[in-house]
Motif scaffolding. Structure first.
Motif, PDB file in Angstrom:
ATOM      1  N   LEU A 292     104.113 -32.312 -63.362  1.00 45.46           N
ATOM      2  CA  LEU A 292     103.019 -31.953 -64.257  1.00 45.46           C
ATOM      3  C   LEU A 292     102.406 -33.198 -64.895  1.00 45.46           C
ATOM      4  O   LEU A 292     101.189 -33.299 -65.055  1.00 45.46           O
ATOM      5  N   ASN A 293     103.263 -34.140 -65.247  1.00 45.38           N
ATOM      6  CA  ASN A 293     102.788 -35.386 -65.844  1.00 45.38           C
ATOM      7  C   ASN A 293     101.891 -36.145 -64.879  1.00 45.38           C
ATOM      8  O   ASN A 293     100.827 -36.657 -65.241  1.00 45.38           O
ATOM      9  N   MET A 294     102.332 -36.215 -63.610  1.00 43.67           N
ATOM     10  CA  MET A 294     101.547 -36.929 -62.602  1.00 43.67           C
ATOM     11  C   MET A 294     100.207 -36.252 -62.366  1.00 43.67           C
ATOM     12  O   MET A 294      99.163 -36.907 -62.266  1.00 43.67           O
ATOM     13  N   ALA A 295     100.230 -34.922 -62.290  1.00 47.97           N
ATOM     14  CA  ALA A 295      98.984 -34.191 -62.075  1.00 47.97           C
ATOM     15  C   ALA A 295      98.002 -34.461 -63.211  1.00 47.97           C
ATOM     16  O   ALA A 295      96.806 -34.674 -62.987  1.00 47.97           O
ATOM     17  N   ALA A 296      98.503 -34.487 -64.443  1.00 47.58           N
ATOM     18  CA  ALA A 296      97.643 -34.728 -65.598  1.00 47.58           C
ATOM     19  C   ALA A 296      97.093 -36.147 -65.598  1.00 47.58           C
ATOM     20  O   ALA A 296      95.891 -36.372 -65.796  1.00 47.58           O
ATOM     21  N   ILE A 297      97.965 -37.115 -65.376  1.00 44.05           N
ATOM     22  CA  ILE A 297      97.547 -38.520 -65.428  1.00 44.05           C
ATOM     23  C   ILE A 297      96.617 -38.850 -64.269  1.00 44.05           C
ATOM     24  O   ILE A 297      95.573 -39.500 -64.445  1.00 44.05           O
ATOM     25  N   HIS A 298      96.965 -38.408 -63.079  1.00 42.14           N
ATOM     26  CA  HIS A 298      96.209 -38.761 -61.877  1.00 42.14           C
ATOM     27  C   HIS A 298      94.763 -38.265 -61.967  1.00 42.14           C
ATOM     28  O   HIS A 298      93.811 -39.035 -61.829  1.00 42.14           O
ATOM     29  N   THR A 299      94.594 -36.977 -62.225  1.00 41.40           N
ATOM     30  CA  THR A 299      93.246 -36.395 -62.277  1.00 41.40           C
ATOM     31  C   THR A 299      92.437 -36.968 -63.429  1.00 41.40           C
ATOM     32  O   THR A 299      91.272 -37.355 -63.258  1.00 41.40           O
ATOM     33  N   THR A 300      93.040 -37.024 -64.607  1.00 41.25           N
ATOM     34  CA  THR A 300      92.310 -37.476 -65.788  1.00 41.25           C
ATOM     35  C   THR A 300      91.930 -38.945 -65.684  1.00 41.25           C
ATOM     36  O   THR A 300      90.826 -39.336 -66.073  1.00 41.25           O
ATOM     37  N   THR A 301      92.829 -39.763 -65.166  1.00 40.48           N
ATOM     38  CA  THR A 301      92.520 -41.190 -65.038  1.00 40.48           C
ATOM     39  C   THR A 301      91.346 -41.408 -64.091  1.00 40.48           C
ATOM     40  O   THR A 301      90.396 -42.137 -64.416  1.00 40.48           O
ATOM     41  N   HIS A 302      91.388 -40.790 -62.926  1.00 35.16           N
ATOM     42  CA  HIS A 302      90.299 -40.971 -61.956  1.00 35.16           C
ATOM     43  C   HIS A 302      88.964 -40.517 -62.538  1.00 35.16           C
ATOM     44  O   HIS A 302      87.950 -41.209 -62.411  1.00 35.16           O
ATOM     45  N   THR A 303      88.978 -39.356 -63.171  1.00 41.88           N
ATOM     46  CA  THR A 303      87.722 -38.824 -63.707  1.00 41.88           C
ATOM     47  C   THR A 303      87.208 -39.686 -64.854  1.00 41.88           C
ATOM     48  O   THR A 303      86.005 -39.962 -64.947  1.00 41.88           O
ATOM     49  N   THR A 304      88.103 -40.130 -65.724  1.00 43.58           N
ATOM     50  CA  THR A 304      87.695 -40.965 -66.853  1.00 43.58           C
ATOM     51  C   THR A 304      87.164 -42.306 -66.379  1.00 43.58           C
ATOM     52  O   THR A 304      86.149 -42.805 -66.906  1.00 43.58           O
ATOM     53  N   VAL A 305      87.807 -42.910 -65.415  1.00 44.90           N
ATOM     54  CA  VAL A 305      87.319 -44.197 -64.885  1.00 44.90           C
ATOM     55  C   VAL A 305      85.910 -44.027 -64.333  1.00 44.90           C
ATOM     56  O   VAL A 305      85.032 -44.875 -64.562  1.00 44.90           O
ATOM     57  N   SER A 338      87.022 -27.960 -82.429  1.00 42.37           N
ATOM     58  CA  SER A 338      85.587 -27.670 -82.582  1.00 42.37           C
ATOM     59  C   SER A 338      84.740 -28.921 -82.376  1.00 42.37           C
ATOM     60  O   SER A 338      83.608 -28.839 -81.887  1.00 42.37           O
ATOM     61  N   THR A 339      85.262 -30.075 -82.744  1.00 46.88           N
ATOM     62  CA  THR A 339      84.558 -31.337 -82.497  1.00 46.88           C
ATOM     63  C   THR A 339      84.346 -31.524 -81.002  1.00 46.88           C
ATOM     64  O   THR A 339      83.236 -31.788 -80.540  1.00 46.88           O
ATOM     65  N   LEU A 340      85.414 -31.389 -80.251  1.00 45.25           N
ATOM     66  CA  LEU A 340      85.351 -31.603 -78.808  1.00 45.25           C
ATOM     67  C   LEU A 340      84.428 -30.590 -78.145  1.00 45.25           C
ATOM     68  O   LEU A 340      83.662 -30.929 -77.240  1.00 45.25           O
ATOM     69  N   ALA A 341      84.480 -29.351 -78.600  1.00 54.08           N
ATOM     70  CA  ALA A 341      83.659 -28.297 -77.990  1.00 54.08           C
ATOM     71  C   ALA A 341      82.177 -28.521 -78.211  1.00 54.08           C
ATOM     72  O   ALA A 341      81.350 -28.075 -77.406  1.00 54.08           O
ATOM     73  N   ASN A 342      81.813 -29.229 -79.283  1.00 54.30           N
ATOM     74  CA  ASN A 342      80.404 -29.409 -79.607  1.00 54.30           C
ATOM     75  C   ASN A 342      79.821 -30.733 -79.130  1.00 54.30           C
ATOM     76  O   ASN A 342      78.660 -31.030 -79.413  1.00 54.30           O
ATOM     77  N   LEU A 343      80.580 -31.518 -78.409  1.00 57.22           N
ATOM     78  CA  LEU A 343      80.058 -32.748 -77.809  1.00 57.22           C
ATOM     79  C   LEU A 343      79.363 -32.393 -76.493  1.00 57.22           C
ATOM     80  O   LEU A 343      79.830 -32.716 -75.401  1.00 57.22           O
ATOM     81  N   LYS A 344      78.232 -31.751 -76.610  1.00 54.74           N
ATOM     82  CA  LYS A 344      77.586 -31.168 -75.433  1.00 54.74           C
ATOM     83  C   LYS A 344      76.918 -32.208 -74.538  1.00 54.74           C
ATOM     84  O   LYS A 344      76.879 -32.044 -73.318  1.00 54.74           O
ATOM     85  N   LYS A 345      76.385 -33.261 -75.112  1.00 56.43           N
ATOM     86  CA  LYS A 345      75.765 -34.305 -74.286  1.00 56.43           C
ATOM     87  C   LYS A 345      76.839 -35.081 -73.525  1.00 56.43           C
ATOM     88  O   LYS A 345      76.673 -35.382 -72.338  1.00 56.43           O
ATOM     89  N   LEU A 346      77.919 -35.420 -74.204  1.00 58.71           N
ATOM     90  CA  LEU A 346      79.023 -36.097 -73.525  1.00 58.71           C
ATOM     91  C   LEU A 346      79.602 -35.201 -72.453  1.00 58.71           C
ATOM     92  O   LEU A 346      79.918 -35.660 -71.344  1.00 58.71           O
ATOM     93  N   ASP A 347      79.763 -33.927 -72.750  1.00 64.14           N
ATOM     94  CA  ASP A 347      80.267 -32.965 -71.773  1.00 64.14           C
ATOM     95  C   ASP A 347      79.386 -32.959 -70.529  1.00 64.14           C
ATOM     96  O   ASP A 347      79.881 -32.956 -69.392  1.00 64.14           O
ATOM     97  N   ARG A 445      92.488 -27.585 -66.972  1.00 64.18           N
ATOM     98  CA  ARG A 445      91.164 -28.213 -67.042  1.00 64.18           C
ATOM     99  C   ARG A 445      90.658 -28.367 -68.478  1.00 64.18           C
ATOM    100  O   ARG A 445      89.932 -29.314 -68.776  1.00 64.18           O
ATOM    101  N   PHE A 446      91.041 -27.448 -69.361  1.00 60.58           N
ATOM    102  CA  PHE A 446      90.575 -27.553 -70.745  1.00 60.58           C
ATOM    103  C   PHE A 446      91.217 -28.753 -71.441  1.00 60.58           C
ATOM    104  O   PHE A 446      90.573 -29.466 -72.202  1.00 60.58           O
ATOM    105  N   TRP A 447      92.497 -28.955 -71.151  1.00 56.88           N
ATOM    106  CA  TRP A 447      93.169 -30.130 -71.701  1.00 56.88           C
ATOM    107  C   TRP A 447      92.577 -31.404 -71.106  1.00 56.88           C
ATOM    108  O   TRP A 447      92.347 -32.384 -71.825  1.00 56.88           O
ATOM    109  N   ALA A 448      92.322 -31.416 -69.802  1.00 53.00           N
ATOM    110  CA  ALA A 448      91.741 -32.600 -69.162  1.00 53.00           C
ATOM    111  C   ALA A 448      90.393 -32.940 -69.790  1.00 53.00           C
ATOM    112  O   ALA A 448      90.105 -34.111 -70.075  1.00 53.00           O
ATOM    113  N   ALA A 449      89.559 -31.926 -70.012  1.00 53.59           N
ATOM    114  CA  ALA A 449      88.251 -32.160 -70.626  1.00 53.59           C
ATOM    115  C   ALA A 449      88.414 -32.754 -72.016  1.00 53.59           C
ATOM    116  O   ALA A 449      87.705 -33.710 -72.388  1.00 53.59           O
TER     117      ALA A 449
END
Length: 822
Positions: A292-305, A338-347, A445-449
């Protein structure tokens, strides 16, 4: 995890196994049934495929060719590790009706699961249940601590980097990987272990080792893997990593089983709480953690980069996104769900980056466990591997106008026009860029976002980011079969913002008033439900008193003890017991000592955060009171001294005595403050500011008067209904013509704006009153529904100017008659 094989003893059996595997392959390839559908590329051979095959090196070309020819039809594509039937998006609704058990994950096949530990993904639904359940439900509780962990890791990375004229140059991929690893660790193993260097190096190394083993094995035909895997150094290293993970985690799993589960919001605890049957074994839980740790780190790192690469390539987006982050953090009082949910431009920017840079060429990777018949009358047989070609879908002009052009606000504009959830980054949409569809969508996916947003926020709020000087082009991704990997060598330039923007705007903290514990919430289960909701919304400060609730004094403190609120991370303030009408003698030394000791015993703690003087005692000398509180403070009974219901002159006298004798001085004042009761702003606030005393406001809704029920003749069930002493007291405070006129004036404004008077009153107190960051607002409630409603009101942000103007006009009218009320 597979066990190392004794090759000496196993050689004869291995050759028999090889011959048997070849026989099975021959039968499957030459006598097995195949669908009557087109094929892209070559047909599978008897021996299978490797990373030397055509697909590994021509994957993008072959996937694009298949989509161009058959985008609405089924077709075959032989990939590096399996022969697949490619499924068009139009059949996703049909697959969503298929039972989950009829479609298996393919992680074991695609990632050499037998040799990497990824086969744990096929063992039950525990991983899915935890990610879809407690992980997603605790985003609000984890947002701030995870953000803090990212800042801590970022500061460590910067401190180790070389500075040239205020500019730091760091490797982009590795920096993001470290930030994601640190934040993932905070969520996975909690604050006690998340900074442990052995844990961090072990789990990050595990992720690298899994890729190495899978890559090494892909060079060879699959039937040879049982022979080759035990000989690989990467495989041996992976075994050592797993042994270390078990050594670290198993004792923690065993210890946690005997602890209060509510005290920990992390993956360790969620696995323990969710697991059933054989999954409860500590070794099996330990096996799941690195996967689970690898799945979280792998996907999130690639997408964030990729998001950071796109920001560096398109710097015109940086300042607008930074401004959005600041604005939303100010409006919502910090880092919250609520902060994260309202960052619509960044999203939107993140979704556009993911659209053009998907991590995989294909998603919805499954194996058919039971035959599936589609509406075109084609039955896909058991054991067939299926996938959906997401890469060309995301560049299809029929789906996305001008698809090759990067438009960071593409999805923001669609949300503004249609306000549909399908345009959010974490949307589970059949046409979306990367999370899958319906019940088969990625449960994390919600945690990744949230995690990606937190990383971007940490960078943009503290640094200007960019490519090294002279670079303008985005580096090309690395293609390895179906996988796209962003550049591992790209450098990132960071220049510290001076000063860093302030996002808080001094909004006060929210405190929950626990006077209703023991009255409206009568048992530990009721109270725990409240505490869970408060934790989810980052409200961890509680206010109680020895006399709460008035119907059963002391029961509020008892319930906080029975639920072990402090062990769950709550900070508790309480007050000296006061029951007599004139409060005389209630602050004698013996009374104070008895009250605080009784409170501590009820709550099962040795110390409270703030001990308040609930009401002045005009009989006991102030010096005696101050001396008693000072001795109790030195004895460790409380951290801070607070006062309540003191007139300004008496407060100043008490402070003078404390200063003259070196006693602990009050640092908190608790008082009555609302939009219709603002006398403290002129009468009391100057003294508080002079001495650095914070103000915690109660009755911000004027005991419910600002709901409008009393004014509109609908007071049944409120504090104004009845003939009891408290009911009559409330009526005397608020059943006045001047207040009713003010309320009607407020209703005219709020009705035109489409909000309620309660909503307006709460938002005024939080965003526009004289309260600052060091102050607090005490929110009481008689039901979970009311708590949620109040929190949601505040989360809507600052008020329109028309509403603020109305509040000012109201106070101009009321101040002459209510300005002396404190």
């Amino acid at each position: 995890m597979a066990v190392l094989i004794d090759l000496t003893a196993a050689v004869p059996f291995l050759w028999l196994g090889i011959l048997g595997a070849v026989a099975v392959l021959v039968y499957q390839k030459w006598f097995g049934s195949e669908l009557d559908i087109p094929r892209i590329g070559p047909k599978p051979t008897i021996l299978g495929n490797t990373s030397k095959g055509e697909f590994y090196h021509r994957s993008v070309e072959m996937v694009n060719e298949g989509y161009a020819k058959y985008k609405d039809s089924l077709y075959y594509l032989w990939t590096t590790n399996m022969d697949r039937v490619m499924i068009p998006a139009k059949y996703m609704d049909e697959f969503n009706k298929v039972p989950r058990s009829h479609l298996k994950l393919t992680a074991t096949v695609r990632h050499s699961g037998k040799y990497t530990g990824m086969d744990i993904a096929d063992e039950g639904m525990l991983g899915y249940d935890v990610c879809a359940g407690p992980l997603s439900q605790n985003i609000g509780r984890l947002a701030q601590p995870v953000y803090d962990e990212i800042l801590y890791a970022l500061q460590g990375k910067i401190s180790a980097a070389k500075e040239v004229n205020g500019v730091y140059t760091v490797p982009m991929y590795l920096t993001i990987l470290e930030l994601v690893t640190a934040s993932t660790a905070r969520m996975f193993v909690g604050p006690d272990l998340c900074r442990d260097t052995e844990w961090l190096s072990t789990v990050s190394g595990y992720t690298v080792d899994v890729g190495a083993v899978a890559g090494d094995l892909q060079k060879h035909y699959k039937f040879l893997h049982p022979i080759i895997a035990p000989r690989l150094e990467s495989y041996k290293q992976l075994q050592r990593r797993f042994d270390k993970i078990c050594k670290i985690l198993i004792p923690i799993f065993e210890q946690r089983r005997n602890m209060d589960s509510k005290a920990h919001a992390d993956m360790i605890q969620w696995l323990i709480d969710t697991a059933k049957g054989p999954d409860t074994e500590s070794t099996r839980l330990a096996r799941r953690m690195p996967f689970l740790n690898m799945a979280a780190i792998h996907t999130t790192t690639h997408t964030t980069v990729n998001v950071i690469l796109d920001l560096c390539h398109r710097p015109e987006y940086i300042q607008p996104l930074r401004e959005e982050i600041i604005e939303i953090m100010r409006a919502h009082g910090g880092v919250k769900a609520s902060t994260l949910a309202n960052l619509k431009k960044l999203d939107s920017f993140m979704k556009e980056s993911q659209r053009l840079n998907p991590m995989d060429l294909m998603i919805f990777n499954r194996q058919i466990a039971k035959p599936v018949t589609l509406s075109n009358n084609i039955t896909i047989p058991q054991k067939t591997f299926i996938s959906m070609p997401i890469y060309p879908m995301c560049r299809d002009p029929e789906r996305y106008p001008d698809p090759e052009t990067f438009d960071g606000y593409r999805f923001y504009k669609l949300r503004q026009a249609k306000e549909q959830s399908r345009y959010q980054f974490a949307a589970s949409d059949r046409d979306g860029p990367g999370w899958g569809f319906g019940k088969f969508a990625c449960p994390g996916r919600f945690w990744a976002a949230a995690q990606i947003k937190l990383v971007v926020m940490a960078l943009l709020l503290h640094y200007d980011i960019g490519y090294p000087e002279g670079q303008t082009d985005r580096p090309e991704d690395i293609m390895l079969g179906e996988k796209r990997t962003p550049s591992r060598t790209q450098q990132m330039v960071l220049k510290r913002l001076d000063p860093a923007p302030s996002f808080n705007m001094g909004v006060p903290k929210l405190i929950f008033g626990a006077a209703s514990f023991g009255m409206n919430f009568v048992n530990p289960e009721d109270v725990q439900e409240v505490l869970d909701y408060l934790k989810d919304n980052n409200i961890t400060h509680l206010d109680t008193a020895g006399r709460y609730p008035p119907t059963s004094p002391g029961r509020s403190e008892e319930l906080l003890g029975e639920t072990k609120a402090v062990s769950q991370g709550f900070t508790i303030d309480t007050k000296i017991l006061t029951l007599s009408p004139d409060h005389r003698g209630e602050l004698k030394k013996s009374a104070i000592e008895k009250s605080i000791n009784t409170s501590l015993q009820r709550m099962g703690v040795e110390q409270v955060n703030t001990l308040h003087i609930h009401f002045p005692d005009l009989e006991t000398p102030l010096k005696e009171q101050a001396e008693t509180f000072d001795s109790l403070h030195k004895a460790g009974k409380f951290k801070n001294l607070g006062v309540s219901n003191f007139q300004p002159e008496l407060l100043q006298e008490f402070i003078d005595i404390c200063e003259a004798n070196g006693y602990i001085k009050p640092t908190v004042y608790q008082g009555d403050y609302s939009a219709v009761n603002r006398g403290m702003e002129k009468k009391l606030l100057p003294i508080l500011k002079k001495h650095g005393i914070a103000y915690n406001a109660f009755r911000v809704l004027a005991s419910g008067f600002l709901s409008g029920k009393l004014t509109n003749g609908n007071a049944e069930g409120t504090r104004f209904d009845g003939d009891g002493p408290m009911n009559k007291f409330m009526q005397s405070l608020y059943n006045q013509e001047s207040l009713h006129n003010a309320l009607k004036q407020l209703e005219e404004t709020t009705c035109a704006l489409g909000i309620t008077t309660i909503d307006a009153a709460l938002r005024w107190a939080y965003y526009h009153s004289s309260l600052e960051k060091s102050d607090g607002i005490i929110l009481g409630a008689s039901s979970i529904k009311q708590i949620k409603s109040n929190v949601e009101s505040i989360s809507r942000g600052p008020l329109p100017q028309e509403c603020l103007d109305t509040f000012e006009r109201i106070w101009e009218t009321l101040e002459p008659v209510r300005g002396d009320i404190l």
